[in-house]
Write a protein that holds these residues in place. Structure first.
Motif, PDB file in Angstrom:
ATOM      1  N   GLN A  42      34.004  33.680  39.508  1.00 52.28           N
ATOM      2  CA  GLN A  42      32.825  33.586  38.476  1.00 52.28           C
ATOM      3  C   GLN A  42      31.457  33.788  39.315  1.00 52.28           C
ATOM      4  N   ALA A  43      31.454  32.594  40.251  1.00 56.49           N
ATOM      5  CA  ALA A  43      30.285  32.539  41.218  1.00 56.49           C
ATOM      6  C   ALA A  43      30.110  33.865  41.707  1.00 56.49           C
ATOM      7  N   ALA A  44      30.858  34.762  42.295  1.00 58.75           N
ATOM      8  CA  ALA A  44      30.792  36.128  42.844  1.00 58.75           C
ATOM      9  C   ALA A  44      30.414  37.080  41.899  1.00 58.75           C
ATOM     10  N   LEU A  45      30.397  36.534  40.500  1.00 62.32           N
ATOM     11  CA  LEU A  45      30.296  37.503  39.392  1.00 62.32           C
ATOM     12  C   LEU A  45      30.968  38.822  39.638  1.00 62.32           C
ATOM     13  N   GLY A  46      32.442  38.566  40.008  1.00 64.36           N
ATOM     14  CA  GLY A  46      33.539  39.484  39.906  1.00 64.36           C
ATOM     15  C   GLY A  46      33.176  40.441  41.164  1.00 64.36           C
ATOM     16  N   GLY A  47      32.695  39.921  42.079  1.00 66.56           N
ATOM     17  CA  GLY A  47      32.493  40.849  43.417  1.00 66.56           C
ATOM     18  C   GLY A  47      33.142  40.992  44.365  1.00 66.56           C
ATOM     19  N   TYR A  48      34.593  40.711  44.103  1.00 65.76           N
ATOM     20  CA  TYR A  48      35.636  40.887  45.114  1.00 65.76           C
ATOM     21  C   TYR A  48      36.318  42.407  44.737  1.00 65.76           C
ATOM     22  N   ASP A  49      36.349  42.966  46.050  1.00 64.79           N
ATOM     23  CA  ASP A  49      37.315  44.424  45.869  1.00 64.79           C
ATOM     24  C   ASP A  49      38.556  44.258  45.537  1.00 64.79           C
ATOM     25  N   MET A  65      44.991  32.711  35.780  1.00 67.28           N
ATOM     26  CA  MET A  65      43.673  33.318  36.608  1.00 67.28           C
ATOM     27  C   MET A  65      43.575  34.698  36.176  1.00 67.28           C
ATOM     28  N   ALA A  66      44.401  35.569  36.243  1.00 64.73           N
ATOM     29  CA  ALA A  66      44.169  36.876  36.423  1.00 64.73           C
ATOM     30  C   ALA A  66      43.853  37.253  34.759  1.00 64.73           C
ATOM     31  N   ILE A  67      44.503  36.755  33.834  1.00 65.14           N
ATOM     32  CA  ILE A  67      43.849  37.000  32.402  1.00 65.14           C
ATOM     33  C   ILE A  67      42.512  36.607  32.322  1.00 65.14           C
ATOM     34  N   ALA A  68      42.138  35.402  32.618  1.00 67.71           N
ATOM     35  CA  ALA A  68      40.905  34.852  32.523  1.00 67.71           C
ATOM     36  C   ALA A  68      39.641  35.704  33.425  1.00 67.71           C
ATOM     37  N   ALA A  69      40.271  36.324  34.338  1.00 60.73           N
ATOM     38  CA  ALA A  69      39.334  36.971  35.426  1.00 60.73           C
ATOM     39  C   ALA A  69      39.067  38.496  34.711  1.00 60.73           C
ATOM     40  N   ALA A  70      40.064  38.785  34.152  1.00 63.21           N
ATOM     41  CA  ALA A  70      40.070  40.236  33.612  1.00 63.21           C
ATOM     42  C   ALA A  70      39.317  40.706  32.463  1.00 63.21           C
ATOM     43  N   PRO A  74      36.686  43.126  34.054  1.00 65.33           N
ATOM     44  CA  PRO A  74      37.858  44.234  33.689  1.00 65.33           C
ATOM     45  C   PRO A  74      38.144  45.158  34.833  1.00 65.33           C
ATOM     46  N   ALA A  75      36.946  45.284  35.572  1.00 65.44           N
ATOM     47  CA  ALA A  75      37.173  46.348  36.636  1.00 65.44           C
ATOM     48  C   ALA A  75      37.780  45.721  37.799  1.00 65.44           C
ATOM     49  N   MET A  76      37.692  44.512  37.935  1.00 61.23           N
ATOM     50  CA  MET A  76      38.287  43.789  39.076  1.00 61.23           C
ATOM     51  C   MET A  76      39.849  43.825  39.261  1.00 61.23           C
ATOM     52  N   LYS A  77      40.350  44.096  40.488  1.00 62.63           N
ATOM     53  CA  LYS A  77      41.651  44.365  40.551  1.00 62.63           C
ATOM     54  C   LYS A  77      42.379  43.145  41.371  1.00 62.63           C
ATOM     55  N   ARG A  90      57.191  37.881  34.592  1.00 62.33           N
ATOM     56  CA  ARG A  90      55.970  37.393  33.779  1.00 62.33           C
ATOM     57  C   ARG A  90      54.994  38.474  34.104  1.00 62.33           C
ATOM     58  N   ALA A  91      54.658  38.601  35.424  1.00 65.35           N
ATOM     59  CA  ALA A  91      53.810  39.565  35.782  1.00 65.35           C
ATOM     60  C   ALA A  91      53.856  40.934  35.331  1.00 65.35           C
ATOM     61  N   GLU A  92      55.007  41.489  35.211  1.00 61.98           N
ATOM     62  CA  GLU A  92      55.159  42.556  34.584  1.00 61.98           C
ATOM     63  C   GLU A  92      54.349  43.002  33.312  1.00 61.98           C
ATOM     64  N   GLU A  93      54.074  41.873  32.735  1.00 63.80           N
ATOM     65  CA  GLU A  93      53.672  41.872  31.148  1.00 63.80           C
ATOM     66  C   GLU A  93      52.037  42.337  31.259  1.00 63.80           C
ATOM     67  N   LEU A  94      51.724  42.277  32.721  1.00 71.19           N
ATOM     68  CA  LEU A  94      50.110  42.189  33.018  1.00 71.19           C
ATOM     69  C   LEU A  94      49.811  43.866  33.309  1.00 71.19           C
ATOM     70  N   ASP A  95      50.444  44.777  32.937  1.00 73.46           N
ATOM     71  CA  ASP A  95      50.117  46.285  33.456  1.00 73.46           C
ATOM     72  C   ASP A  95      48.591  46.386  33.123  1.00 73.46           C
ATOM     73  N   GLY A  96      48.209  46.992  33.695  1.00 70.83           N
ATOM     74  CA  GLY A  96      46.555  47.383  33.696  1.00 70.83           C
ATOM     75  C   GLY A  96      45.573  46.306  34.429  1.00 70.83           C
ATOM     76  N   ILE A  97      45.947  44.971  34.620  1.00 71.84           N
ATOM     77  CA  ILE A  97      45.288  44.271  35.082  1.00 71.84           C
ATOM     78  C   ILE A  97      45.845  43.933  36.639  1.00 71.84           C
ATOM     79  N   ILE A  98      47.185  43.771  36.837  1.00 69.49           N
ATOM     80  CA  ILE A  98      47.832  43.552  37.998  1.00 69.49           C
ATOM     81  C   ILE A  98      48.011  44.986  38.840  1.00 69.49           C
ATOM     82  N   LEU A  99      47.847  45.215  40.002  1.00 67.73           N
ATOM     83  CA  LEU A  99      48.089  46.625  40.699  1.00 67.73           C
ATOM     84  C   LEU A  99      49.471  46.226  41.329  1.00 67.73           C
ATOM     85  N   ASP A 100      49.936  45.109  41.844  1.00 65.57           N
ATOM     86  CA  ASP A 100      51.298  44.976  42.520  1.00 65.57           C
ATOM     87  C   ASP A 100      51.539  43.592  42.603  1.00 65.57           C
TER      88      ASP A 100
END
Length: 123
Positions: A42-49, A65-70, A74-77, A90-100
């Protein structure tokens, strides 16, 4: 060079991953849990690659954390790490948010390779 956030409650794993990725030429920030990671995002305004986070952590886990950040950026990976099969499911349910999801323990070469692959997916 990419700007990465490593979120991991185990100091030795956090340090190992951060050093490996710094040596690969990336700028690294680190957080000790999901709450701290979300605050830094949040402090970086989502500025992480890319955010690389453990799933199972105290206070706020990597999935929360991933759900809240996304929701806010939404563009942050995000890439998750875990040593637990049930957490991986559990992570498999986050398709579209989680790359790997990287299985722990991992080698330095493996974490560098998986991060580079995730960064290529960002283009």
């Amino acid at each position: 060079m990419a700007k990465l956030l490593i979120v991991e409650d185990d100091e030795s794993v956090r340090t190992l991953a951060a050093r490996a990725l710094e040596r690969a030429g990336h700028m690294i920030d680190v957080a000790a849990d999901g709450g701290q990671g979300l605050s830094m995002i949040q402090a970086a305004l989502g500025g992480y690659d890319l955010v690389v986070s453990d799933i199972r952590m105290p206070e706020m886990d990597g999935i929360e954390m991933a759900i809240a950040a996304a929701a806010r950026f939404p563009a942050m990976k995000i890439m998750l790490m875990t040593g637990y099969a049930d957490q991986r499911e559990r992570a498999e349910e986050l398709d579209g948010i989680i790359l790997d999801v990287v299985q722990k323990p991992f080698t330095l070469a493996e974490i560098r390779s998986r991060v580079e692959r995730a960064l290529v997916c960002l283009v």
